[in-house]
Scaffold this motif. Structure first.
Motif, PDB file in Angstrom:
ATOM      1  N   THR A  49      -6.620  -4.143  18.516  1.00 30.78           N
ATOM      2  CA  THR A  49      -6.678  -3.672  17.138  1.00 30.78           C
ATOM      3  C   THR A  49      -6.417  -2.177  17.083  1.00 30.78           C
ATOM      4  N   THR A  60      -5.278   1.932   7.357  1.00 31.91           N
ATOM      5  CA  THR A  60      -5.172   0.479   7.335  1.00 31.91           C
ATOM      6  C   THR A  60      -5.424  -0.066   8.739  1.00 31.91           C
ATOM      7  N   LYS A  61      -6.341  -1.026   8.842  1.00 34.00           N
ATOM      8  CA  LYS A  61      -6.595  -1.682  10.121  1.00 34.00           C
ATOM      9  C   LYS A  61      -5.519  -2.708  10.393  1.00 34.00           C
ATOM     10  N   PHE A  62      -5.181  -2.867  11.672  1.00 34.09           N
ATOM     11  CA  PHE A  62      -4.198  -3.879  12.054  1.00 34.09           C
ATOM     12  C   PHE A  62      -4.615  -4.524  13.367  1.00 34.09           C
ATOM     13  N   VAL A  75      -0.321  -7.366  12.288  1.00 34.61           N
ATOM     14  CA  VAL A  75      -0.786  -7.779  10.974  1.00 34.61           C
ATOM     15  C   VAL A  75      -1.746  -6.725  10.442  1.00 34.61           C
ATOM     16  N   SER A  76      -1.409  -6.167   9.295  1.00 32.23           N
ATOM     17  CA  SER A  76      -2.270  -5.181   8.629  1.00 32.23           C
ATOM     18  C   SER A  76      -3.185  -5.899   7.658  1.00 32.23           C
ATOM     19  N   LYS A  77      -4.445  -5.500   7.668  1.00 39.26           N
ATOM     20  CA  LYS A  77      -5.447  -6.119   6.808  1.00 39.26           C
ATOM     21  C   LYS A  77      -5.578  -5.316   5.524  1.00 39.26           C
ATOM     22  N   ARG A  82      -2.742 -10.094   3.776  1.00 38.13           N
ATOM     23  CA  ARG A  82      -2.356  -9.690   5.120  1.00 38.13           C
ATOM     24  C   ARG A  82      -0.861  -9.388   5.098  1.00 38.13           C
ATOM     25  N   THR A  84       2.352  -8.761   7.418  1.00 38.84           N
ATOM     26  CA  THR A  84       2.814  -9.048   8.766  1.00 38.84           C
ATOM     27  C   THR A  84       4.161  -8.391   9.014  1.00 38.84           C
ATOM     28  N   GLY A 107      -1.850 -14.292   1.255  1.00 36.10           N
ATOM     29  CA  GLY A 107      -3.177 -14.094   0.682  1.00 36.10           C
ATOM     30  C   GLY A 107      -3.152 -14.088  -0.831  1.00 36.10           C
TER      31      GLY A 107
END
Length: 150
Positions: A49, A60-62, A75-77, A82, A84, A107
């Motif tokens: 991650t 942005t977390k991925f 994939v970014s949350k 999501r 991709t 989503g």
């Protein structure tokens, strides 16, 4: 699934040169005009991650969802969606290395995120892939005219 954009290039650089650039996430801002910084919290491997900071946007977390010899998927949350980024690499002796990047959203809020981010991604994806190509070709791992690594 909502397809936002796709881009493709052909390069004299070997596939390994592209994976080397993707793995060195701290250097992404050198070839990706939309990225302020990227931090990977582990090895460049499936399941790792990290966090990225797009220019003008929030952190942005991925997650690296897939990493194979011919594919890198991150994939970014986003809240309710999501995003991709599917990076595919093909090597052929005649045409060099082909790279295709496809960006999709999934989503319940994917249409909202497409309205917010889609236009900017469409506008810069090809340019960023061309920047990656230049960075990969500047590395020492290029394909010779016989198709072998030089």
């Amino acid at each position: 699934m909502l397809n936002i954009a796709s881009a493709q290039i052909t390069s004299s650089a070997a596939a390994s040169a592209f994976f080397a650039r993707w793995a060195d996430m701290a250097t992404w801002p050198q070839w990706n005009s939309d990225t302020e910084w990227v931090r990977l919290d582990g090895p460049f491997a499936a399941g790792s991650t990290g966090v990225l900071k797009p220019k003008g946007g929030p952190k942005t977390k991925f997650v690296i969802a897939e990493l194979a010899d011919d594919r890198f998927v991150d994939v970014s949350k986003l809240p309710g969606a999501r995003m991709t980024f599917d990076h595919r690499v093909t090597e052929t002796p005649d045409a060099g290395t082909g790279v295709t990047v496809t960006v999709t959203l999934t989503g319940p809020l994917s249409r909202l995120w497409n309205a917010i981010l889609g236009k900017g991604i469409k506008a810069t994806l090809q340019q960023d892939l061309e920047g990656l190509k230049a960075a990969a070709e500047a590395s020492r791992t290029t394909r010779s005219t016989t198709g072998s690594l030089a």
